[in-house]
Design a protein around this motif. Structure first.
Motif, PDB file in Angstrom:
ATOM      1  N   MET A   1      48.889  53.277  40.647  1.00  0.00           N
ATOM      2  CA  MET A   1      48.278  54.031  41.440  1.00  0.00           C
ATOM      3  C   MET A   1      47.475  53.139  42.303  1.00  0.00           C
ATOM      4  N   VAL A   2      47.446  53.180  43.760  1.00  0.00           N
ATOM      5  CA  VAL A   2      46.791  52.437  44.583  1.00  0.00           C
ATOM      6  C   VAL A   2      45.172  52.894  44.700  1.00  0.00           C
ATOM      7  N   LYS A   3      44.355  51.899  44.776  1.00  0.00           N
ATOM      8  CA  LYS A   3      42.950  52.170  44.998  1.00  0.00           C
ATOM      9  C   LYS A   3      42.226  51.322  46.086  1.00  0.00           C
ATOM     10  N   ILE A   4      41.333  51.936  46.770  1.00  0.00           N
ATOM     11  CA  ILE A   4      40.630  51.049  47.790  1.00  0.00           C
ATOM     12  C   ILE A   4      39.284  50.909  47.196  1.00  0.00           C
ATOM     13  N   ARG A   5      39.071  49.661  47.029  1.00  0.00           N
ATOM     14  CA  ARG A   5      37.877  49.071  46.266  1.00  0.00           C
ATOM     15  C   ARG A   5      37.411  47.784  46.935  1.00  0.00           C
ATOM     16  N   LEU A   6      36.296  47.570  46.315  1.00  0.00           N
ATOM     17  CA  LEU A   6      35.526  46.173  46.919  1.00  0.00           C
ATOM     18  C   LEU A   6      36.245  44.984  45.837  1.00  0.00           C
ATOM     19  N   ALA A   7      36.386  43.939  46.453  1.00  0.00           N
ATOM     20  CA  ALA A   7      36.848  42.699  45.661  1.00  0.00           C
ATOM     21  C   ALA A   7      35.772  41.485  45.959  1.00  0.00           C
ATOM     22  N   ARG A   8      34.929  41.094  44.772  1.00  0.00           N
ATOM     23  CA  ARG A   8      33.856  40.104  45.353  1.00  0.00           C
ATOM     24  C   ARG A   8      34.389  38.839  45.492  1.00  0.00           C
ATOM     25  N   GLY A   9      33.572  38.182  46.550  1.00  0.00           N
ATOM     26  CA  GLY A   9      33.974  36.771  46.767  1.00  0.00           C
ATOM     27  C   GLY A   9      32.549  36.159  47.099  1.00  0.00           C
ATOM     28  N   GLY A  10      32.638  34.942  47.681  1.00  0.00           N
ATOM     29  CA  GLY A  10      31.157  34.445  47.932  1.00  0.00           C
ATOM     30  C   GLY A  10      30.791  33.443  46.932  1.00  0.00           C
ATOM     31  N   ALA A  11      29.587  32.972  46.926  1.00  0.00           N
ATOM     32  CA  ALA A  11      29.210  32.136  46.143  1.00  0.00           C
ATOM     33  C   ALA A  11      27.955  32.851  45.031  1.00  0.00           C
ATOM     34  N   LYS A  12      27.340  32.117  44.221  1.00  0.00           N
ATOM     35  CA  LYS A  12      26.142  32.602  43.129  1.00  0.00           C
ATOM     36  C   LYS A  12      25.269  33.039  44.269  1.00  0.00           C
ATOM     37  N   LYS A  13      24.770  34.265  43.999  1.00  0.00           N
ATOM     38  CA  LYS A  13      23.656  34.736  44.624  1.00  0.00           C
ATOM     39  C   LYS A  13      23.626  34.942  46.348  1.00  0.00           C
ATOM     40  N   LYS A  14      24.930  34.745  46.591  1.00  0.00           N
ATOM     41  CA  LYS A  14      25.572  34.933  47.978  1.00  0.00           C
ATOM     42  C   LYS A  14      26.740  35.809  48.094  1.00  0.00           C
ATOM     43  N   PRO A  15      26.622  37.087  47.634  1.00  0.00           N
ATOM     44  CA  PRO A  15      27.961  37.912  47.499  1.00  0.00           C
ATOM     45  C   PRO A  15      28.396  38.199  48.793  1.00  0.00           C
ATOM     46  N   PHE A  16      29.768  38.224  48.621  1.00  0.00           N
ATOM     47  CA  PHE A  16      30.515  38.744  50.211  1.00  0.00           C
ATOM     48  C   PHE A  16      31.793  39.689  49.157  1.00  0.00           C
ATOM     49  N   TYR A  17      32.174  40.759  50.154  1.00  0.00           N
ATOM     50  CA  TYR A  17      33.066  41.628  49.381  1.00  0.00           C
ATOM     51  C   TYR A  17      33.935  42.093  50.583  1.00  0.00           C
ATOM     52  N   LEU A  18      35.318  41.756  49.951  1.00  0.00           N
ATOM     53  CA  LEU A  18      36.466  42.340  50.793  1.00  0.00           C
ATOM     54  C   LEU A  18      36.981  43.908  50.270  1.00  0.00           C
ATOM     55  N   ILE A  19      37.258  44.555  51.325  1.00  0.00           N
ATOM     56  CA  ILE A  19      37.524  45.898  51.051  1.00  0.00           C
ATOM     57  C   ILE A  19      39.110  45.831  51.119  1.00  0.00           C
ATOM     58  N   VAL A  20      39.972  46.026  49.876  1.00  0.00           N
ATOM     59  CA  VAL A  20      41.151  46.008  49.735  1.00  0.00           C
ATOM     60  C   VAL A  20      41.758  47.204  49.251  1.00  0.00           C
ATOM     61  N   ALA A  21      42.973  47.296  49.519  1.00  0.00           N
ATOM     62  CA  ALA A  21      44.119  48.260  48.870  1.00  0.00           C
ATOM     63  C   ALA A  21      44.678  47.436  47.709  1.00  0.00           C
ATOM     64  N   THR A  22      44.488  47.827  46.383  1.00  0.00           N
ATOM     65  CA  THR A  22      45.187  46.970  45.375  1.00  0.00           C
ATOM     66  C   THR A  22      45.673  48.032  44.283  1.00  0.00           C
ATOM     67  N   ASP A  23      46.314  47.558  43.281  1.00  0.00           N
ATOM     68  CA  ASP A  23      47.028  48.182  42.287  1.00  0.00           C
ATOM     69  C   ASP A  23      45.595  48.598  41.428  1.00  0.00           C
ATOM     70  N   SER A  24      45.607  49.662  40.649  1.00  0.00           N
ATOM     71  CA  SER A  24      44.328  50.149  40.003  1.00  0.00           C
ATOM     72  C   SER A  24      44.334  49.276  38.529  1.00  0.00           C
ATOM     73  N   ARG A  25      45.660  48.793  38.246  1.00  0.00           N
ATOM     74  CA  ARG A  25      45.614  48.033  36.853  1.00  0.00           C
ATOM     75  C   ARG A  25      45.339  46.729  37.027  1.00  0.00           C
ATOM     76  N   LYS A  26      45.186  46.178  38.178  1.00  0.00           N
ATOM     77  CA  LYS A  26      44.580  44.717  38.409  1.00  0.00           C
ATOM     78  C   LYS A  26      43.332  44.633  38.340  1.00  0.00           C
ATOM     79  N   ARG A  27      42.985  43.594  37.994  1.00  0.00           N
ATOM     80  CA  ARG A  27      41.432  43.154  37.934  1.00  0.00           C
ATOM     81  C   ARG A  27      40.776  43.036  39.305  1.00  0.00           C
ATOM     82  N   ARG A  28      39.359  43.287  39.317  1.00  0.00           N
ATOM     83  CA  ARG A  28      38.738  43.385  40.660  1.00  0.00           C
ATOM     84  C   ARG A  28      38.659  42.171  41.434  1.00  0.00           C
ATOM     85  N   ASP A  29      38.591  40.794  40.607  1.00  0.00           N
ATOM     86  CA  ASP A  29      38.747  39.861  41.621  1.00  0.00           C
ATOM     87  C   ASP A  29      39.741  38.637  40.999  1.00  0.00           C
ATOM     88  N   SER A  30      40.889  39.498  40.871  1.00  0.00           N
ATOM     89  CA  SER A  30      42.033  38.623  40.341  1.00  0.00           C
ATOM     90  C   SER A  30      42.643  37.885  41.571  1.00  0.00           C
TER      91      SER A  30
END
Length: 91
Positions: A1-30
């Protein structure tokens, strides 16, 4: 199943999120995702863009049955009506 969710990036204490379409079985930040639909910068200051979403691609994935995470639903609502964020910050 495809999910639209956030994937975290950026540095420590400075988050930046991508909004991505991904397979629900994959890890968030894979790093694996089908398509990038936008981004969210929660620590944007001044002239920096806080939120952007590609509306046409978002509509495409939702029409194909992609499930949307709760946080992304809130962000889409905010993207459509920016005054929601301004009201939240003012209080």
């Amino acid at each position: 199943m495809v999910k639209i969710r956030l994937a975290r990036g950026g540095a420590k204490k400075k988050p930046f999120y991508l909004i991505v379409a991904t397979d629900s079985r994959k890890r968030r930040d894979s790093g694996y995702y089908i398509e990038r639909l936008g981004y969210f910068n929660p620590v944007a200051h001044g002239q920096e863009v806080r939120l952007t979403i590609e509306k046409d691609r978002f509509a495409y994935w939702t029409s194909k049955g992609a499930q949307i995470s709760d946080r992304v639903k809130q962000l889409v609502k905010e993207f459509k009506d920016p005054s929601i964020y301004e009201k939240r910050v003012a209080t």
